[in-house]
Design an enzyme around this catalytic site. Structure first.
Site: not given
Length: 447
Positions: A33, A36, A38, A302, A426
């Protein structure tokens, strides 16, 4: 023979493999896989779907800015294809990195005979050292009747090709609330059913209140303190006599790790027998066997696994470093607004013996935020004498990006004074960090 075999190719596994190869080791990775949880079921699919959810929400609120627009249709098949493309691209990226670093990817399920022998597809592979990065999977509480219902977990919710009309989520933790924010803006009628007295029990009280307010605005029904008695075809029943109807059920009741390899090798576990014990260099109780990520507990994220991977790879290659400081780990929710935090809360800081002072800068006074109309705040938790930053909570747009600025100051041994003296553009959301620091020092011009 390999210098290192890594079992698992999630964020922790592939990061460790690449770092170990950079340090000169001959590395092999065993996985079925790539990417994984995540990449395949967690962070990446959630992020992809949230882009659609946030866009849908903005379109629905466009009239506030004088723009006439509406969401006519949401094609979940297209969204799923978009998510799949991202997942595939990231998987290909990992494969490319492995190739570039001459890392062998051995696709299949790993078992072990001993710390030096890994078996994959009936083939024995020899290694000097072994790193376990096997992640975790959804833990499903066996409610009465659940086995007779076609329910979803966080591993298959992103495989849906049609949106449900009524979704009931069992659970009130971070992952459950993330799913509510993914699906409710897409037009799904969401109900949260949770056994705990409050959703998001581990989160800051002020942050939780903001998120509850947003869930209410999205017409997400929250039912806390529910003791589930039975689940039927289209209903969740409670011991209190309540019933919650659904045409799709999502069960989010925690995660559990696979301890099969740990058991075979006789690795020491923690006191609750849920995770593998490691030392400060991520070595287990068996020499030359290391473990990282979900397998050793922590926050099961993760980013945490990737940080541990770097440290473990260094130790394996005889370049040891101090372990990951989990107190500096950035944590966040995929909500709208985002919630991000690190370090001590006010309560835990006091319990640790600090003389605590806090300050909060509401985004209601922030010019950039007034233009977008969102809720939020920046809260700083500090030690009183030296103004040491102990923790922070940020709620607002891109909160996790803002939080990193505070963590960077902490890791550079800066204090609230440095945050107060920093120059901020700003109008920006980040100005609230500066104002919170000034408020803690009695210098705020916004009060």
């Amino acid at each position: 023979m390999y210098d290192l075999i890594v079992v698992g190719a999630g964020p922790g596994g592939y990061t460790a493999a690449i770092r170990a190869a950079e340090l000169g080791l001959k590395v092999g990775v065993v996985s079925e896989n790539i990417g994984g949880t995540c990449v395949n079921y967690g962070c990446i699919p959630t992020t992809a779907y949230l882009e659609a959810s946030r866009l849908a929400a903005k379109i629905k609120n466009a009239a506030d800015l004088g723009i006439t627009a509406k969401v006519e249709n949401i094609d979940l098949k297209v969204l799923k294809e978009h998510k799949d493309q991202i997942t595939t691209q990231l998987q290909m990226g990992v494969r490319s990195l492995f190739k570039g670093h001459k890392i062998d990817l051995i696709e299949g399920t790993a078992t072990v005979e001993n710390p030096q022998t890994v078996v994959v597809n009936d083939k024995k592979i020899q290694t000097k050292k072994l790193l376990l990065a096997t992640g975790s999977r959804p833990k499903v509480v066996p409610f009465k009747g659940l086995d007779k219902v076609d329910y979803l977990t966080t591993e298959d919710v992103f495989s849906l090709t049609e949106l449900p009309h009524r979704l009931t989520i069992i659970g009130g933790d971070i992952f459950a609330i993330d799913m509510a924010f993914v699906l409710a803006p897409l037009g799904v009628d969401v109900t949260i059913v949770d056994a705990a007295p409050e959703i998001l029990a581990t989160e800051d009280d002020d942050a939780r209140n903001v998120i509850k307010s947003e869930l209410k605005r999205m017409k997400v029904a929250i039912h806390s303190g529910v003791k589930i008695s039975e689940i039927k075809a289209n209903q969740v029943l409670s011991e209190q006599g309540e019933h919650f109807d659904f045409d799709q059920l999502l069960v989010v009741t925690g995660r559990q790790v696979d301890l099969s390899i740990a058991t075979t090798l006789g690795l020491d576990l923690d006191d609750w027998k849920r995770h593998v014990k490691v030392d400060r260099h991520y070595q287990t109780s068996v020499k030359n066997v290391y473990a990282i990520g979900d397998l050793i507990g922590g926050y099961m994220l993760a980013g945490e696994a990737m940080a541990e991977a770097m440290k473990a790879a260094g130790a394996i290659a005889d370049h040891p470093e101090p372990p990951v400081d989990r107190n500096l780990l950035p944590l966040f929710l995929h909500t709208e607004p985002e919630v991000a935090h690190f370090g001590y809360s006010e309560k835990t800081a006091a319990e640790a013996g600090y003389e605590v002072q806090t300050s909060m800068s509401p985004l209601a006074a922030n010019g950039r935020n007034l233009a977008s109309g969102g809720q939020g705040f920046v809260k700083l938790i500090s030690e009183k004498k030296y103004h040491q930053i102990l923790g922070a909570v940020v709620v607002g747009p891109d909160a996790i990006e803002m939080l990193h600025s505070i963590i960077a100051v902490v890791q550079s041994e800066g204090t609230v004074d440095e945050l107060s003296d920093m120059l901020f553009a700003h109008p920006t959301y980040s100005e609230a960090i500066n104002d919170a620091a000034k408020a803690l020092l009695g210098k705020s011009t916004n009060k």
